[in-house]
Design a protein around this motif. Structure first.
Motif, mmCIF file in Angstrom:
data_model
loop_
_atom_site.group_PDB
_atom_site.id
_atom_site.type_symbol
_atom_site.label_atom_id
_atom_site.label_comp_id
_atom_site.label_asym_id
_atom_site.label_seq_id
_atom_site.Cartn_x
_atom_site.Cartn_y
_atom_site.Cartn_z
ATOM 1 N N LEU A 1 -9.181 2.807 35.578
ATOM 2 C CA LEU A 1 -8.937 3.470 34.292
ATOM 3 C C LEU A 1 -10.084 3.182 33.339
ATOM 4 C CD1 LEU A 1 -5.177 2.496 33.733
ATOM 5 C CD2 LEU A 1 -6.056 4.814 34.153
ATOM 6 N N MET A 2 -10.423 4.131 32.498
ATOM 7 C CA MET A 2 -11.377 3.831 31.436
ATOM 8 C C MET A 2 -10.637 2.995 30.375
ATOM 9 S SD MET A 2 -13.210 7.530 31.051
ATOM 10 C CE MET A 2 -14.540 7.122 29.949
ATOM 11 N N LYS B 1 -0.709 10.211 34.539
ATOM 12 C CA LYS B 1 -1.739 11.154 34.069
ATOM 13 C C LYS B 1 -2.713 10.495 33.100
ATOM 14 C CE LYS B 1 0.915 15.410 34.629
ATOM 15 N NZ LYS B 1 1.728 16.411 33.930
ATOM 16 N N THR B 2 -2.580 9.185 32.914
ATOM 17 C CA THR B 2 -3.485 8.480 31.998
ATOM 18 C C THR B 2 -4.911 8.463 32.536
ATOM 19 O OG1 THR B 2 -1.661 6.970 31.602
ATOM 20 C CG2 THR B 2 -3.799 6.279 30.775
ATOM 21 N N SER B 3 -5.856 8.783 31.663
ATOM 22 C CA SER B 3 -7.268 8.639 32.049
ATOM 23 C C SER B 3 -7.856 7.377 31.435
ATOM 24 C CB SER B 3 -8.090 9.831 31.561
ATOM 25 O OG SER B 3 -7.558 11.035 32.026
ATOM 26 N N ILE B 4 -7.317 7.013 30.271
ATOM 27 C CA ILE B 4 -7.908 5.912 29.507
ATOM 28 C C ILE B 4 -6.798 4.955 29.099
ATOM 29 C CG2 ILE B 4 -9.205 5.362 27.390
ATOM 30 C CD1 ILE B 4 -10.144 8.361 27.405
ATOM 31 N N LEU C 1 -5.465 15.323 27.722
ATOM 32 C CA LEU C 1 -5.986 13.965 27.948
ATOM 33 C C LEU C 1 -4.926 12.955 27.488
ATOM 34 C CD1 LEU C 1 -8.626 12.219 28.547
ATOM 35 C CD2 LEU C 1 -8.935 12.201 26.064
ATOM 36 N N LEU D 1 -9.630 17.976 33.538
ATOM 37 C CA LEU D 1 -8.188 17.777 33.686
ATOM 38 C C LEU D 1 -7.455 19.115 33.656
ATOM 39 C CD1 LEU D 1 -7.846 14.905 31.061
ATOM 40 C CD2 LEU D 1 -7.817 14.641 33.549
ATOM 41 N N LYS E 1 -9.916 -2.565 34.147
ATOM 42 C CA LYS E 1 -10.743 -1.418 34.537
ATOM 43 C C LYS E 1 -11.179 -1.557 36.000
ATOM 44 C CE LYS E 1 -15.232 0.411 33.067
ATOM 45 N NZ LYS E 1 -16.093 0.518 31.886
ATOM 46 N N LYS F 1 -1.674 3.254 36.344
ATOM 47 C CA LYS F 1 -2.736 3.663 37.265
ATOM 48 C C LYS F 1 -2.501 5.050 37.884
ATOM 49 C CE LYS F 1 -5.134 1.800 41.301
ATOM 50 N NZ LYS F 1 -4.700 2.594 42.438
ATOM 51 N N PHE G 1 -13.873 15.556 31.909
ATOM 52 C CA PHE G 1 -12.730 14.941 32.596
ATOM 53 C C PHE G 1 -12.116 15.908 33.619
ATOM 54 C CE2 PHE G 1 -12.908 11.979 29.051
ATOM 55 C CZ PHE G 1 -12.410 10.794 29.577
ATOM 56 N N THR H 1 5.113 12.724 29.855
ATOM 57 C CA THR H 1 4.009 13.565 30.348
ATOM 58 C C THR H 1 4.543 14.681 31.258
ATOM 59 O OG1 THR H 1 3.565 12.229 32.308
ATOM 60 C CG2 THR H 1 2.351 11.643 30.328
#
Ligand code: PEP
Ligand code: MN
Length: 356
Positions: free
Chosen positions: A83-84, A45-48, A20, A16, A78, A42, A14, A254
């Motif tokens: 985003l995952m 800091k969200t990845s998923i 995560l 980052l 998605k 979107k 990732f 975050t």
């Protein structure tokens, strides 16, 4: 399973510069709700993005999730945001559906981790997959059961694995919905320092006001990431309304989280900070227990008054002292110390009883 740095490769991918973050609603409710929160998250800091489709509920009659219907909403989220996507799978059928709908991350819920048969069934269904699989701790405080579940996936050649600490059930309710029992993930970390460890403060706290402090503690303990329930309208969520935060609150959290101060300052500082965090946790528990003890003293006070019984019962006090001196000895605690602590506790109990 042995610890190896390969356990964390998927997380390193990732790239980052922060932990995560997995965020999203407890449950997918409607297409509109899923897309709304996805767009709100979107640019954070969200990845998923997470959303539960099949919801394990403690009592029947509650909202049990929209099921397979929600898969296409997640796919759409998605496609629109990049985003995952993560969802919970609790049997082989869920796994097939999730794999066929491009779900990137599958998590195993706390009520599933307790059952080796079901975990094995899911591990078989996921054999050789390159999807990320996150395993929540079992509801009961049992590290081997948790690690056993991880090993079942590892043996099925699922190598992108992580664990999620979501707290443990207790009969007696504390300020948490599920007690953190920090010692368990700390022990897990000691045995598998490279296995990515995430915190789910939402299910630990059951209360959106406690999310930040739990995350900060986890960060101080070197956790790798977080799964935080985030909803466009928490108050009206169809499940877990009290513990969900808005996207705005999530983003605040975050930003407010402080990386460990000691980063790069050498091993001594790092070990010291970790030990201090352990002490802070125990101090918190000690004061909580003392509070509980005094509440019981209050009840005894009321009972004694009602029955016209004297507050100080010398015999009882001697019994307590004798027992605690013995316990203290077993814990290598100095006799004089136990005497001082217990005299103070006893005096405070009497103060509480006389108040009534
Ligand atoms: C969830 O993440 O929505 C969930 C049901 O969690 P747990 O398995 O930790 O109770
Ligand atoms: Mn939930």
């Amino acid at each position: 399973m042995k610890n190896t740095t390969a356990l964390k490769f998927w997380l390193d991918d990732f790239a980052l510069d922060h932990p995560l973050f997995i965020a999203g609603p407890c449950s997918a409710e409607t297409e509109e709700q899923v897309l709304k929160i996805a767009h709100q998250l979107k640019d954070s800091k969200t990845s998923i993005m997470r959303a539960g489709l099949w919801k394990p509920r403690t009592r029947p009659g509650n909202f049990e999730g929209v099921g397979a219907l929600g898969l296409k909403w997640l796919q759409k989220a998605k496609a629109e945001t990049g985003l995952m996507i993560a969802t919970e799978v609790a049997n082989a059928n869920h796994v097939d559906l999730a794999l066929n709908h491009d779900i990137d991350v599958l998590w195993i819920g706390a009520r599933t981790t307790v059952s080796p048969f079901i975990v094995q069934e899911i591990a078989n269904a996921l054999k050789d997959t390159d999807r990320i699989v996150l395993i929540k701790n079992p509801v009961n405080p049992d590290l081997d059961l948790w690690l056993g579940a991880v090993e079942r996936f590892y043996s099925a050649n699922v190598k992108k694995l992580g664990v999620v600490h979501r707290g443990f059930s207790t009969y007696e309710k504390t300020k948490y919905r599920n007690n953190p029992e920090w010692q368990i993930p700390i022990d897990l970390q000691t045995r598998f320092p490279d296995l990515p460890l995430l915190l789910d403060p939402s299910h630990i706290s059951g209360n959106s006001n406690l999310i930040f402090e739990l995350c900060q503690t986890a960060l101080d303990l070197n956790y790798n990431g977080f799964m935080i329930e985030t909803h466009p309208d928490p108050k009206n969520a169809w499940s877990d309304a009290e513990q969900q935060v808005t996207a705005r609150q999530f983003i605040e959290i975050t930003k407010k989280l402080q990386p460990r101060k000691t980063k790069g300052e050498g091993e001594f500082q790092e070990i010291l900070e970790k030990l201090r965090t352990k002490i802070d946790i125990i101090d918190g528990q000690t004061v909580e227990l003392l509070g509980k003890r005094m509440k019981i003293a209050d009840e005894i006070g009321v009972l004694k008054k009602k029955n016209n019984v004297a507050i100080l019962q010398a015999e009882r006090w001697n019994q307590i002292l004798k027992r605690m001196l013995l316990e203290g000895k077993n814990q290598n605690l100095n006799e004089e110390f136990i005497l001082r602590v217990y005299r103070a506790i006893h005096q405070e109990s009497i103060n509480h009883q006389t108040k009534n």
